[in-house]
Write an enzyme that holds these catalytic residues in place. Structure first.
Site, PDB file in Angstrom:
ATOM      1  NE  ARG A   1      -4.332  -1.489   1.852  1.00  0.00           N
ATOM      2  CZ  ARG A   1      -4.450  -2.591   2.592  1.00  0.00           C
ATOM      3  NH1 ARG A   1      -3.537  -2.893   3.499  1.00  0.00           N
ATOM      4  NH2 ARG A   1      -5.470  -3.399   2.426  1.00  0.00           N
TER       5      ARG A   1
ATOM      6  CE  LYS B   1     -17.338 -13.186   9.913  1.00  0.00           C
ATOM      7  NZ  LYS B   1     -17.438 -11.934  10.651  1.00  0.00           N
TER       8      LYS B   1
ATOM      9  N   GLY C   1      -7.016  -7.950   1.642  1.00  0.00           N
ATOM     10  CA  GLY C   1      -5.817  -7.914   2.481  1.00  0.00           C
ATOM     11  C   GLY C   1      -5.086  -9.236   2.539  1.00  0.00           C
TER      12      GLY C   1
ATOM     13  N   GLY D   1     -12.581  -4.430   1.307  1.00  0.00           N
ATOM     14  CA  GLY D   1     -14.002  -4.092   1.391  1.00  0.00           C
ATOM     15  C   GLY D   1     -14.410  -3.063   0.340  1.00  0.00           C
TER      16      GLY D   1
END
Ligand code: ADP
Ligand code: MG
Length: 388
Positions: A36, A197, A347, A370
């Site tokens: 990043r 998830k 990530g 996200g």
């Protein structure tokens, strides 16, 4: 969206940049993943070339509005300074008298980094006084933290009310590439979704079951789909509360590809051995921890035929070496795909690719997890809307 090139002459101007320097640091203070920071360099270099006075800000970790010593940005400043080969002055706070004094003295071509902005509770609360204080240090605001653009925080959406605001080069690139995947993908388009998830990725799956040519599901989230199809999944991770919603998907859709075989174990470390079993044959007490070899081959066939691939989320519990084969195989399939444009984000996924040394083989490595999921699902991200 207003972009950096629209900002005009920057010489001598104070430019405040919201970056996403949310890197992974281990307990000994070693940086595990600085991609990043590297992704933020083009904007900073552009500002240097244009003789701006550069003020950078970012969060790191989750300090929840308090000062957390381990989450200070000193290591970020050090790495940034090494990468730019010039000094980066890290301040001990993000707002206050000392910040004001330092910024009053800043010269063109100098770089100041404010302290972790999430030390201040006003950041997440989108407090307008905090946004105003940040804005008071600069003439222009640049938003370059794509990975935070889905958050309505002071440094993402509040500050725009007080300063002329533009997208930095990183944000612009993310929006360009991801818009292509969203609106005019090269076909066949394969979307690969893994991770823990399914609840966080439902909208994306639903969208791309309509839009993509193939949707590949792996990782623990595929367990919930297997269960929705009525297959036994033993003691595997599952989101039981989401099952009714997953059952509403057309599970016979021929675009949807889920594991045919899986690696199972009695425990998450694989201490008592691991075995390959077909997806319909998981026994009580067994845990699905990776996709199996037949699945890897099936996924590879689909990837090979694709012209564009979007990937988010690992195929298994890759942190345990024994269960990393499926994720590694996916990485290799995409990297080897002769003429497809590849986009990857998340990530965990990008950290793994960096460790494998294969990340350079991807055409676009998104700095968003996200944020990328929400963007690709067609949601409007507040940090981007604020630049329109
Ligand atoms: P990313 O950060 O790349 O978006 P996620 O956060 O969605 O990915 O999920 C990553 C996590 O999912 C990893 O920690 C991985 O261990 C876990 N995971 C994937 N497959 C399984 C599985 N079969 N069982 C348990 N955990 C899994
Ligand atoms: Mg994650």
């Amino acid at each position: 969206m207003r972009i950096l090139k629209d900002a005009g002459d920057l010489a001598g101007k104070k430019v405040l940049v919201r970056d996403d320097f949310n890197i992974t640091i281990d307990k000994s203070g070693k940086i595990l993943d600085d991609f990043r920071i590297k992704a933020s360099l083009p904007t900073i270099e552009y500002l240097l070339e244009n003789r701006a006075k550069i003020i950078l800000m970012s969060h790191l970790g989750r300090p929840d509005g308090k000062v957390v010593e381990e989450l200070r940005l000193d290591l970020v400043a050090k790495r940034l300074s090494e990468l730019l080969n010039r000094p980066v002055k890290k301040l001990p706070e993000s707002v206050g008298g000392e910040v004001k004094r330092e910024i009053n003295g800043i010269q063109s071509g100098e770089i100041i980094l404010l302290e972790n902005i999430q030390f201040n509770p006003g950041e997440k609360e989108n407090d307008s006084d905090f946004a105003k204080a940040l804005a008071s240090y600069a003439d222009i605001f640049l938003m370059d933290a794509f990975g935070q653009s889905h958050r309505s925080y002071a440094s993402i959406v509040g500050i725009n009310n007080f300063l002329p605001s533009y997208a930095g080069l990183l944000l612009q690139k993310e929006v360009d590439v991801l818009s292509r995947a969203l609106n005019s993908p090269d076909r066949p388009l394969a979307v690969v979704i893994g991770g823990a998830k399914i609840s966080t990725k439902m909208k994306l799956i639903e969208e791309y079951l309509k839009k993509a040519d193939n949707v590949i599901l792996g990782g623990a989230l595929a367990n919930t789909v297997l269960a929705a199809k009525g297959l036994a999944i033993g003691a595997s991770l599952v989101e039981a509360d989401i099952l009714p919603e997953v059952k509403k998907f057309d599970l016979t859709n021929t675009k949807l590809h889920i594991p045919l075989d899986v690696l199972v174990s009695q425990d998450r470390e694989g201490k008592n051995g691991i075995k390959v079993t077909s997806a319909g044959n998981v026994q009580a007490g067994e845990i699905i921890l990776d996709v199996g070899p037949e699945t890897e081959r099936m996924f590879d066939t689909i990837i090979k035929e694709s012209k564009m691939v979007v990937w988010n989320g690992p195929m298994g519990l890759f942190e345990v070496e024994k269960f990393s084969a499926g994720t590694k195989a996916m990485a290799e399939s995409i990297a080897a795909c002769p003429d497809c444009f590849s986009i990857v984000g998340g990530g965990e996924t990008t950290c793994f690719l960096e460790k494998l040394g294969i990340i350079d083989k991807f055409d676009h490595v998104s700095t968003g997890g996200g944020a990328m999921l929400e963007f690709l699902a067609g949601d409007k991200l507040p940090g981007i809307v604020a630049l329109e």
